[in-house]
Write a protein that holds these residues in place. Structure first.
Motif, PDB file in Angstrom:
ATOM      1  N   ILE A   5      44.611 -47.148 -43.567  1.00 23.70           N
ATOM      2  CA  ILE A   5      43.592 -46.151 -43.131  1.00 23.70           C
ATOM      3  C   ILE A   5      44.042 -45.151 -42.047  1.00 23.70           C
ATOM      4  O   ILE A   5      44.982 -45.536 -41.448  1.00 23.70           O
ATOM      5  CB  ILE A   5      42.345 -47.070 -42.460  1.00 23.70           C
ATOM      6  CG1 ILE A   5      41.117 -46.254 -42.254  1.00 23.70           C
ATOM      7  CG2 ILE A   5      42.930 -47.710 -40.975  1.00 23.70           C
ATOM      8  CD1 ILE A   5      39.873 -46.985 -42.055  1.00 23.70           C
ATOM      9  N   THR A   7      43.023 -42.290 -39.190  1.00 23.47           N
ATOM     10  CA  THR A   7      42.121 -42.337 -37.928  1.00 23.47           C
ATOM     11  C   THR A   7      40.821 -41.434 -38.304  1.00 23.47           C
ATOM     12  O   THR A   7      39.752 -42.054 -38.008  1.00 23.47           O
ATOM     13  CB  THR A   7      42.888 -41.355 -36.845  1.00 23.47           C
ATOM     14  OG1 THR A   7      43.917 -42.148 -36.579  1.00 23.47           O
ATOM     15  CG2 THR A   7      41.822 -41.584 -35.567  1.00 23.47           C
ATOM     16  N   GLU A  10      38.731 -43.905 -40.253  1.00 26.42           N
ATOM     17  CA  GLU A  10      38.534 -45.241 -39.400  1.00 26.42           C
ATOM     18  C   GLU A  10      37.258 -44.861 -38.481  1.00 26.42           C
ATOM     19  O   GLU A  10      36.287 -45.596 -38.432  1.00 26.42           O
ATOM     20  CB  GLU A  10      39.658 -45.793 -38.627  1.00 26.42           C
ATOM     21  CG  GLU A  10      39.505 -46.627 -37.668  1.00 26.42           C
ATOM     22  CD  GLU A  10      40.886 -47.122 -37.168  1.00 26.42           C
ATOM     23  OE1 GLU A  10      41.022 -48.433 -36.964  1.00 26.42           O
ATOM     24  OE2 GLU A  10      41.754 -46.456 -36.903  1.00 26.42           O
TER      25      GLU A  10
END
Length: 374
Positions: A5, A7, A10
């Motif tokens: 993932i 940022t 996320e």
């Protein structure tokens, strides 16, 4: 290949249930509604695939070439319709890169290429755009970064997330840099069409034999939910490789996405929609620029194109901490922290979304928070 993932995604996952009341971060034009298209839809439309071409509806591919300025330069079969620009980027990167290959990316920039390159085991080189240079792409740094090992260069134009534009000469120079080492060159154009003071830049697929243009109806037309985009490349083998990979992932395009996108991109309708999007975008960006100028703790280089830009937070403020405070009660306002683009002292400001974004409310709340922190 394990994809980790990034940022940006996320943060979006962490905040989806926060139920914000205002948004200072919308990255696309106000979205139309299905009713806007009903008069042009055939009620007998089959909900199977288009039945005519694995490359996408021929009419839609013709529209794509027209708006990219590639009529007479690229052929309809140089266009592959995809599930958004994200799938177009995915198909190209995954077919071109192997473990140990070298890719050059820009930062700040769209993080997808780096995520996929790491999953493929590629070697990543970064060319840094600098705020002190108004986020211009340093071509001398790009020239120094390429080598005989460079397989792929990935850029965005307009830059996502700063809104900085590459000029015609920039693009020609970049094509020559790539050509010198035989590298492929992807230029993601999702914000093309929303230039504020300049004409739309030429698409790299028309400037370089290994140029790959990607784009979609998501941003300028506000049709993100259609998941309809494209890849344009004059190399027939690259397009066929992408078709083969897509056959083993999403397989074929969704007929409603193709059909609605084709309607939206008909010349008169597209021109009218872009005119509205540009008028709304200019008005909102002027409001954002004036707001930022009044805030002692904010500064930015306004975007030359597109609906987003990066604003610097002054003092000790951290973008992620600020974004979380703003999202929490009593402010309940969403924006994206600059950490999504490895710019921890910045926040991403967006001018999209129309009235539903409640932008003015969000700005008032952000001003209150800034005053409490200042």
């Amino acid at each position: 290949m394990k994809v980790k993932i990034h940022t940006l995604f996320e943060y979006l996952l962490e905040t989806t249930e926060a139920q914000p009341e205002a948004f200072i971060g919308f990255s696309l034009s106000q979205s139309p509604v299905l009713g806007d298209f009903l008069d042009d839809l055939d009620p007998n439309l089959s909900l199977d695939w288009n039945g005519r071409s694995f490359r996408g509806l021929p009419e839609l591919r013709a529209h794509v070439l027209r708006e990219a300025g590639l009529d007479g330069i690229c052929k309809p079969d140089d266009v592959l319709i995809t599930a958004g620009a994200a799938e177009a980027n995915y198909l190209a990167i995954c077919q071109l890169l192997e473990a140990g290959d070298e890719i050059i990316i820009e930062k700040p920039g769209w993080p997808q290429a780096e995520v996929l390159a790491r999953a493929k085991g590629a070697n990543i080189k970064v060319v840094e755009r600098r705020e002190a240079d108004a986020w211009a792409l340093p071509l001398d740094d790009l020239r120094a970064a390429v080598s005989s090992k460079t397989k792929l260069i990935f850029l965005t134009n307009p830059n996502n997330p700063t809104g900085r534009l590459l000029s015609v000469q920039d693009l020609k120079d970049i094509a020559e840099i790539a050509r010198a080492v035989g590298a492929w060159l992807i230029v993601d154009e999702v914000y093309a069409g929303l230039e504020w003071n300049d004409a739309r830049a030429p698409s790299i697929a028309g400037l370089y034999e290994r140029g790959i243009t990607t784009g979609s109806v998501s941003k300028a037309l506000g049709l993100q939910g259609l998941r309809t985009g494209w890849m344009i490349c004059p190399d027939p083998d690259l397009i066929m490789d992408a078709i083969i990979l897509r056959e083993n992932s999403s397989e074929i395009m969704n007929i409603l996405g193709e059909t609605l996108a084709e309607i939206a991109m008909r010349a008169k309708r597209y021109s009218a929609a872009i005119e509205v999007a540009r008028a709304d975008g200019r008005k909102t960006l002027e409001m954002l620029d004036a707001f930022i100028a009044r805030q002692p703790l904010l500064s930015w280089t306004p975007p030359e194109a597109g609906l987003i830009g990066l604003a610097r937070l002054g003092g000790y403020l951290n973008g992620e901490e600020f974004a979380k405070k703003l999202l929490a009660p009593p402010y309940r306002t969403f924006l994206l922290p600059g950490s999504a683009y490895e710019q921890p002292n910045h926040i991403r400001i967006g001018a999209g979304g129309g009235a539903s974004a409640q932008l003015e409310l969000g700005l008032r709340r952000m001003q209150t928070l800034l005053e409490t922190l200042g």
